[in-house]
Design a protein around this motif. Sequence first.
Motif, PDB file in Angstrom:
ATOM      1  N   ALA A   1      -0.372  10.969  -9.663  1.00  0.00           N
ATOM      2  CA  ALA A   1      -0.652   9.532  -9.614  1.00  0.00           C
ATOM      3  C   ALA A   1       0.385   8.741  -8.828  1.00  0.00           C
ATOM      4  O   ALA A   1       0.087   7.654  -8.332  1.00  0.00           O
ATOM      5  CB  ALA A   1      -0.735   8.973 -11.036  1.00  0.00           C
ATOM      6  N   CYS A   2       1.609   9.278  -8.720  1.00  0.00           N
ATOM      7  CA  CYS A   2       2.684   8.514  -8.093  1.00  0.00           C
ATOM      8  C   CYS A   2       2.544   8.483  -6.575  1.00  0.00           C
ATOM      9  O   CYS A   2       2.640   9.518  -5.897  1.00  0.00           O
ATOM     10  CB  CYS A   2       4.045   9.109  -8.474  1.00  0.00           C
ATOM     11  SG  CYS A   2       5.441   8.176  -7.819  1.00  0.00           S
TER      12      CYS A   2
ATOM     13  N   MET B   1       0.848  -1.193   0.000  1.00  0.00           N
ATOM     14  CA  MET B   1       0.000   0.000   0.000  1.00  0.00           C
ATOM     15  C   MET B   1       0.882   1.241   0.000  1.00  0.00           C
ATOM     16  O   MET B   1       1.754   1.402   0.832  1.00  0.00           O
ATOM     17  CB  MET B   1      -0.901  -0.010   1.244  1.00  0.00           C
ATOM     18  CG  MET B   1      -1.805   1.222   1.349  1.00  0.00           C
ATOM     19  SD  MET B   1      -2.905   1.113   2.770  1.00  0.00           S
ATOM     20  CE  MET B   1      -3.735   2.688   2.630  1.00  0.00           C
ATOM     21  N   TYR B   2       0.655   2.116  -0.951  1.00  0.00           N
ATOM     22  CA  TYR B   2       1.482   3.301  -1.078  1.00  0.00           C
ATOM     23  C   TYR B   2       0.887   4.446  -0.286  1.00  0.00           C
ATOM     24  O   TYR B   2      -0.313   4.639  -0.235  1.00  0.00           O
ATOM     25  CB  TYR B   2       1.597   3.719  -2.546  1.00  0.00           C
ATOM     26  CG  TYR B   2       2.161   2.650  -3.437  1.00  0.00           C
ATOM     27  CD1 TYR B   2       1.664   2.453  -4.703  1.00  0.00           C
ATOM     28  CD2 TYR B   2       3.211   1.840  -2.997  1.00  0.00           C
ATOM     29  CE1 TYR B   2       2.190   1.482  -5.537  1.00  0.00           C
ATOM     30  CE2 TYR B   2       3.733   0.866  -3.809  1.00  0.00           C
ATOM     31  CZ  TYR B   2       3.213   0.687  -5.080  1.00  0.00           C
ATOM     32  OH  TYR B   2       3.736  -0.277  -5.886  1.00  0.00           O
ATOM     33  N   VAL B   3       1.765   5.184   0.342  1.00  0.00           N
ATOM     34  CA  VAL B   3       1.341   6.346   1.117  1.00  0.00           C
ATOM     35  C   VAL B   3       1.982   7.589   0.520  1.00  0.00           C
ATOM     36  O   VAL B   3       3.192   7.632   0.330  1.00  0.00           O
ATOM     37  CB  VAL B   3       1.749   6.206   2.609  1.00  0.00           C
ATOM     38  CG1 VAL B   3       1.294   7.425   3.383  1.00  0.00           C
ATOM     39  CG2 VAL B   3       1.147   4.937   3.192  1.00  0.00           C
ATOM     40  N   LYS B   4       1.184   8.563   0.203  1.00  0.00           N
ATOM     41  CA  LYS B   4       1.713   9.794  -0.379  1.00  0.00           C
ATOM     42  C   LYS B   4       2.409  10.611   0.688  1.00  0.00           C
ATOM     43  O   LYS B   4       1.928  10.748   1.795  1.00  0.00           O
ATOM     44  CB  LYS B   4       0.589  10.614  -1.015  1.00  0.00           C
ATOM     45  CG  LYS B   4      -0.079   9.919  -2.196  1.00  0.00           C
ATOM     46  CD  LYS B   4      -1.107  10.828  -2.822  1.00  0.00           C
ATOM     47  CE  LYS B   4      -1.749  10.138  -4.027  1.00  0.00           C
ATOM     48  NZ  LYS B   4      -2.748  10.990  -4.690  1.00  0.00           N
TER      49      LYS B   4
ATOM     50  N   ALA C   1      10.149   1.907 -18.587  1.00  0.00           N
ATOM     51  CA  ALA C   1      11.231   0.923 -18.554  1.00  0.00           C
ATOM     52  C   ALA C   1      12.588   1.602 -18.406  1.00  0.00           C
ATOM     53  O   ALA C   1      13.467   1.119 -17.699  1.00  0.00           O
ATOM     54  CB  ALA C   1      11.204   0.068 -19.819  1.00  0.00           C
ATOM     55  N   ALA C   2      12.756   2.750 -19.073  1.00  0.00           N
ATOM     56  CA  ALA C   2      14.033   3.473 -19.014  1.00  0.00           C
ATOM     57  C   ALA C   2      14.009   4.592 -17.981  1.00  0.00           C
ATOM     58  O   ALA C   2      15.014   5.276 -17.795  1.00  0.00           O
ATOM     59  CB  ALA C   2      14.363   4.053 -20.386  1.00  0.00           C
ATOM     60  N   HIS C   3      12.866   4.785 -17.311  1.00  0.00           N
ATOM     61  CA  HIS C   3      12.711   5.849 -16.320  1.00  0.00           C
ATOM     62  C   HIS C   3      13.025   7.234 -16.921  1.00  0.00           C
ATOM     63  O   HIS C   3      13.710   8.051 -16.310  1.00  0.00           O
ATOM     64  CB  HIS C   3      13.614   5.608 -15.085  1.00  0.00           C
ATOM     65  CG  HIS C   3      13.310   4.335 -14.380  1.00  0.00           C
ATOM     66  ND1 HIS C   3      13.953   3.154 -14.688  1.00  0.00           N
ATOM     67  CD2 HIS C   3      12.427   4.043 -13.393  1.00  0.00           C
ATOM     68  CE1 HIS C   3      13.492   2.189 -13.905  1.00  0.00           C
ATOM     69  NE2 HIS C   3      12.555   2.697 -13.101  1.00  0.00           N
ATOM     70  N   ARG C   4      12.492   7.471 -18.129  1.00  0.00           N
ATOM     71  CA  ARG C   4      12.763   8.738 -18.788  1.00  0.00           C
ATOM     72  C   ARG C   4      11.461   9.361 -19.288  1.00  0.00           C
ATOM     73  O   ARG C   4      10.524   8.655 -19.660  1.00  0.00           O
ATOM     74  CB  ARG C   4      13.730   8.558 -19.963  1.00  0.00           C
ATOM     75  CG  ARG C   4      15.071   7.972 -19.533  1.00  0.00           C
ATOM     76  CD  ARG C   4      16.110   8.090 -20.618  1.00  0.00           C
ATOM     77  NE  ARG C   4      16.444   9.484 -20.874  1.00  0.00           N
ATOM     78  CZ  ARG C   4      17.497   9.863 -21.611  1.00  0.00           C
ATOM     79  NH1 ARG C   4      18.288   8.954 -22.139  1.00  0.00           N
ATOM     80  NH2 ARG C   4      17.739  11.130 -21.812  1.00  0.00           N
ATOM     81  N   ILE C   5      11.453  10.682 -19.310  1.00  0.00           N
ATOM     82  CA  ILE C   5      10.305  11.446 -19.796  1.00  0.00           C
ATOM     83  C   ILE C   5      10.772  12.301 -20.965  1.00  0.00           C
ATOM     84  O   ILE C   5      11.745  13.050 -20.841  1.00  0.00           O
ATOM     85  CB  ILE C   5       9.712  12.333 -18.684  1.00  0.00           C
ATOM     86  CG1 ILE C   5       9.233  11.461 -17.511  1.00  0.00           C
ATOM     87  CG2 ILE C   5       8.561  13.178 -19.213  1.00  0.00           C
ATOM     88  CD1 ILE C   5       8.754  12.262 -16.307  1.00  0.00           C
ATOM     89  N   ASP C   6      10.101  12.173 -22.085  1.00  0.00           N
ATOM     90  CA  ASP C   6      10.456  12.955 -23.270  1.00  0.00           C
ATOM     91  C   ASP C   6       9.973  14.397 -23.073  1.00  0.00           C
ATOM     92  O   ASP C   6       8.768  14.659 -23.110  1.00  0.00           O
ATOM     93  CB  ASP C   6       9.798  12.334 -24.505  1.00  0.00           C
ATOM     94  CG  ASP C   6      10.165  13.072 -25.793  1.00  0.00           C
ATOM     95  OD1 ASP C   6      10.906  14.072 -25.723  1.00  0.00           O
ATOM     96  OD2 ASP C   6       9.686  12.648 -26.870  1.00  0.00           O
TER      97      ASP C   6
ATOM     98  N   ASP D   1       8.771   0.903 -10.056  1.00  0.00           N
ATOM     99  CA  ASP D   1       8.471   0.325 -11.372  1.00  0.00           C
ATOM    100  C   ASP D   1       7.032  -0.177 -11.484  1.00  0.00           C
ATOM    101  O   ASP D   1       6.770  -1.215 -12.113  1.00  0.00           O
ATOM    102  CB  ASP D   1       9.439  -0.826 -11.701  1.00  0.00           C
ATOM    103  CG  ASP D   1      10.867  -0.318 -11.878  1.00  0.00           C
ATOM    104  OD1 ASP D   1      11.034   0.776 -12.451  1.00  0.00           O
ATOM    105  OD2 ASP D   1      11.803  -1.014 -11.433  1.00  0.00           O
ATOM    106  N   CYS D   2       6.095   0.548 -10.913  1.00  0.00           N
ATOM    107  CA  CYS D   2       4.684   0.149 -11.030  1.00  0.00           C
ATOM    108  C   CYS D   2       4.113   0.519 -12.402  1.00  0.00           C
ATOM    109  O   CYS D   2       3.116  -0.054 -12.849  1.00  0.00           O
ATOM    110  CB  CYS D   2       3.850   0.779  -9.924  1.00  0.00           C
ATOM    111  SG  CYS D   2       3.696   2.586 -10.037  1.00  0.00           S
TER     112      CYS D   2
END
Length: 509
Positions: free
Chosen positions: A277-278, A1-4, A259-264, A243-244
């Motif tokens: 969302a994270c 369970m993720y907690v912000k 997969a590459a942990h990159r944002i264009d 990596d969810c």
Amino acid sequence: MYVKSGNSMKRYNILRILRVAVALLCFVLLTLTFVDWGNGTATVDGLRDAGAELARWQFVPALLSVSALTVSLLLVLTLAFGRIYCSTLCPLGTVQDGVNTLRKYRNKSARTRFLFRKPSHLLRYGVLAVTALCVAAGVGFVVALVDPYSIFGRVMHEGLRPVAQGANNFLAVFFGDSFGREVVSVSWLSALVALVTIGIIGLLAWIGGRRYCNSFCPVGTLLGEVSRASLFKIQIDTSKCVDCGLCGRKCKGECIDTAAHRIDPTRCVVCFDCIDACAQGAISFTMRSTPSAEKPAEKPAEKPADKSRRNFIATVAAVAAIPVAEAQQRHQRMERAMQGGDKHSGPRPVAPPGAQSIEHLQAKCTACHLCISKCPSHVLQPAVMEYGLQGVMQPVMRYDKGYCLYDCTLCGEVCPTGAILPLALEQKRMTQLGHAVFHRGRCVVARDGVECGNCAEHCPADAIKLQRGIDGRMYPQIEKALCIGCGACENLCPATPKAIEVKGYKVHK
């Protein structure tokens, strides 16, 4: 369970809420500017004025009007925060977000339907190159088809405005003058183009969020390349990422490679959806090149990125300089044409006052239809083929719909691109758009033997006098030097076909 994580996530939630609020405000202001509603009340007029000013802050209109300050500020904004323009100021972007939101509420699984897609470089840069060439060549029609602001304007004018006018007319039946009755008119060509365009963009948004923005829109491509060098970027901290893949499935720009942990950065519209969302707080909107946000192995790739960044900034400067050079050449051509006289004076369509010439109008106008929406006499209508293919959907004077009011300068006041320049009232009254030509055989005086004089009675420039003919009847005599081409005589002429027609000048006098 993720907690912000409390404070940081609250901060980004506020950023997202603020972005949505600004985007909705811009959307509402521009919508009210194009759509008549409220019968001219002071409050609504104030909002319309604000919307008309906001239209000047749209990227393509600012570029075409050679507004160096506005273009510079928009580029600086992009260099600071990335493509924030696309997610806040662009009304067509808000329309796409609305379609995306509608699908999410209709189907909960659609909220995480997005996947990373490699950018279509050939398509994106191809559309940008063609658009830049058309700006340089003065082919406004092609620019009108891809400029997001102009697409939005036509959709509002040809789609929502007739609905608002119809509602006003319906309410006028019950409330009288509280709701002014208006003539509902729609250009079949502009309506068809607007319907097809918004249908394609809506379908792309339904399928892939901001796919139009990241595949076809030249403004998005241009600002995307500028955003490579932006000071603040959305970045992934690999030390916190589990990596969810949720951020990638929520990204409507389809630009997060989980997969590459990159944002264009060229396709990210800075909507903050991924941050919201994270659950791990692994995504942040921070200054670029933050050590904790990138893998050490990825650092060597920064050199070629810097090189391409510098190359494209030079390209941006070159594209931005195109309207300046074209404006200078156009001014020189107009001066030569005015010195040599208008040798091909008719018959020609009549361009609105402030357009200076048909060539100037065609080069600058993106057919957003803001001037047409504001014209109180409805004499401005979207052209079909009056100007030829190059001027399709641009404003033309149609005297069967109305005539240019002697005391009106609205079209020049609201035009955001400089296609119709603002004129002082006295200057507008003296500008000659064309001249009237009398066809004696069509006149009801000659044909039916009745008295008329409508044309002379309503000519605001006193260019028409009645003189007695050899048959003893009174016929109009036109003083060409005084005629301003307003079209009052043609519009009010009772003959069919018209006994008086206005022929436009290629260059206004």
